[in-house]
Design a protein around this motif. Structure first.
Motif, PDB file in Angstrom:
ATOM      1  N   LEU A 140      19.332   7.440  -0.954  1.00 38.92           N
ATOM      2  CA  LEU A 140      20.406   7.929  -0.435  1.00 38.92           C
ATOM      3  C   LEU A 140      21.565   7.037  -1.198  1.00 38.92           C
ATOM      4  O   LEU A 140      20.513   6.043  -0.650  1.00 38.92           O
ATOM      5  N   GLU A 141      22.997   6.804  -1.666  1.00 39.58           N
ATOM      6  CA  GLU A 141      23.297   5.749  -1.634  1.00 39.58           C
ATOM      7  C   GLU A 141      24.108   5.142  -1.280  1.00 39.58           C
ATOM      8  O   GLU A 141      24.225   5.694  -0.379  1.00 39.58           O
ATOM      9  N   VAL A 142      23.710   3.957  -1.213  1.00 41.74           N
ATOM     10  CA  VAL A 142      24.618   2.759  -0.385  1.00 41.74           C
ATOM     11  C   VAL A 142      25.680   2.217  -1.186  1.00 41.74           C
ATOM     12  O   VAL A 142      25.024   1.524  -1.973  1.00 41.74           O
ATOM     13  N   VAL A 143      26.411   2.537  -0.416  1.00 43.51           N
ATOM     14  CA  VAL A 143      28.020   1.179  -1.192  1.00 43.51           C
ATOM     15  C   VAL A 143      28.701   0.719   0.541  1.00 43.51           C
ATOM     16  O   VAL A 143      28.013   0.507   0.871  1.00 43.51           O
ATOM     17  N   THR A 144      28.628  -0.769  -0.839  1.00 43.25           N
ATOM     18  CA  THR A 144      29.651  -1.408   0.547  1.00 43.25           C
ATOM     19  C   THR A 144      30.722  -1.359   0.139  1.00 43.25           C
ATOM     20  O   THR A 144      31.530  -0.540  -0.615  1.00 43.25           O
ATOM     21  N   SER A 145      31.601  -1.367   1.318  1.00 37.03           N
ATOM     22  CA  SER A 145      33.202  -1.030   2.179  1.00 37.03           C
ATOM     23  C   SER A 145      34.049  -1.900   0.539  1.00 37.03           C
ATOM     24  O   SER A 145      33.635  -2.628  -0.159  1.00 37.03           O
TER      25      SER A 145
END
Length: 402
Positions: free
Chosen positions: A368-373
């Motif tokens: 899963l791609e995890v991105v920071t706000s």
């Protein structure tokens, strides 16, 4: 046969048909930067006289205005008059989004295209009672309107995000952790379960106010203007003064039957509450040592961990891992495109995100791609503004009697 004649034959009601066509025309302008009369006809499928009549009415109402043609590649102008272009008037109304938190209240104002005109923020005592907190929120909103040079009568929609799970018949409920006294350690703003939050805000602002869960609104803002703009199915994890989660399915916040969708912090076995308490305790200890005021415990831990303080690193990694296990539960349930890590703690960057990613990968079936706000502290208020916009548009496009 054109759509308006077909519809007229089916409905046998010219008044209703006109309302339907007018709503369709306005909807077309909302979806496009600008339209010519020919383009409007093509989109809504009506005759030229009908399109001219609808356009004239929208111009008279002030919802649409003539605008300059879009820039075209240089080529010789053809014979005949150039086409006239028209656009939706973003300044034909304004909405306001509010965020009422433990340590601050924040307000934004946007036009009907979502362009932010002003932002106002006010710091709050975490122990402030409900009446004082709501009064501060009203004052912050009104100050924001003044800064945007708007009168209260200019505001066509208001929404607010608060800490808590909201039920239509009951107002603010303690964060989906069950009713007061359930033994599940709910978190909520002081006194908010005993007051009519929408009613108090509406009375203070002179406008109806829609109230929703702050984490779910932050997720909505991330999809609208943040890191998740090009994604439809999202798990949003909030890491700040508390931990929380929200789910977007097909670009819409998933509320669930009772408004408690995503409130997995209610599961004691996840250990969110204990991890948050240890994080705050370490931050308070660092604040006392540095002689700084309370309220920035998370930032203190992040700063200390970045300096490789072993105790702060251990506390921060534990918090990230506990949060990731909750994200894994939601990811396995809804199979999202991505996970967004938001809230004040997300500003810690890789020092929080990397242990979160590692732990999440242990429990999910697919990468899963995890991105920071990218939204920062304005996320809840902007999500509230988006909710207010959706409410205004639903009213504008509603067709009485259909």
């Amino acid at each position: 046969m054109s759509q308006d004649r077909d519809a007229g034959a089916r409905l046998g009601d010219s008044s209703l048909l006109r309302k339907l066509n007018l709503a369709a025309a306005l909807g077309a302008f909302l979806k496009a930067p600008s339209l010519t009369l020919r383009e409007l006809r093509a989109v809504i499928g009506v005759s030229r006289p009908t399109a001219e009549d609808l356009l004239a009415e929208l111009l008279t109402e002030g919802r649409v205005e003539e605008t300059t043609p879009p820039r075209q590649p240089s080529s010789g102008r053809g014979a005949g008059r150039p086409a006239r272009y028209f656009r939706f008037r973003a300044e034909s109304g304004y909405v306001s989004g509010l965020d009422i938190g433990a340590h601050k209240t924040l307000a934004v104002v946007t036009d009907l295209r979502g362009n932010t005109l002003a932002t106002s923020r006010r710091e709050l005592d975490p122990e402030l009672d409900a009446a004082g907190r709501l009064s501060a929120a009203v004052e912050t909103a009104r100050a924001c309107w003044v800064e945007a040079q708007l009168a209260p009568s200019d505001i066509t929609g208001v929404a607010c995000g608060v800490t808590g799970t909201l039920r239509a018949a009951e107002g603010v409920h303690d964060v989906g952790h069950g009713p007061v006294g359930s033994g599940l350690a709910p978190y909520s703003l002081p006194g908010f379960t005993e007051v009519d939050v929408p009613g108090a805000l509406s009375e203070g602002l002179g406008r109806p106010v829609a109230v929703a869960n702050d984490v779910k609104l932050a997720a909505l803002a991330e999809h609208w203007k943040g890191a998740a703009q090009n994604h439809r199915d999202i798990v949003y994890m909030f890491a700040g003064h508390r931990a929380g989660a929200g789910v977007l399915i097909d670009g819409q916040v998933h509320q669930g039957r009772h408004g408690a969708a995503g409130e997995i912090g209610a599961l004691p076995m996840l250990g969110w509450e204990a991890a948050v308490e240890r994080l705050h305790a370490r931050g308070a200890e660092l604040a006392r040592s540095a002689g700084t005021a309370a309220g920035r415990e998370g930032e203190m831990v992040i700063t200390s961990a970045a300096r490789q303080d072993p105790e702060s690193l251990a506390v921060l990694i534990e918090f990230a891992e506990v949060l990731a296990r909750g994200a894994a539960v939601l990811a396995l349930a809804v199979d999202p495109e991505m996970v967004v890590l938001g809230g004040g703690m997300s500003r810690g960057g890789p020092i929080l995100a990397e242990p979160f990613r590692r732990e999440l990968a242990k429990f999910t079936l697919v990468p899963l791609e995890v991105v920071t706000s990218t939204m920062g502290a304005d996320s809840v208020a902007l999500g509230a503004a988006r909710l207010a916009l959706d409410t205004v548009f639903a009213e504008l496009l509603a067709v009485p009697g259909s």
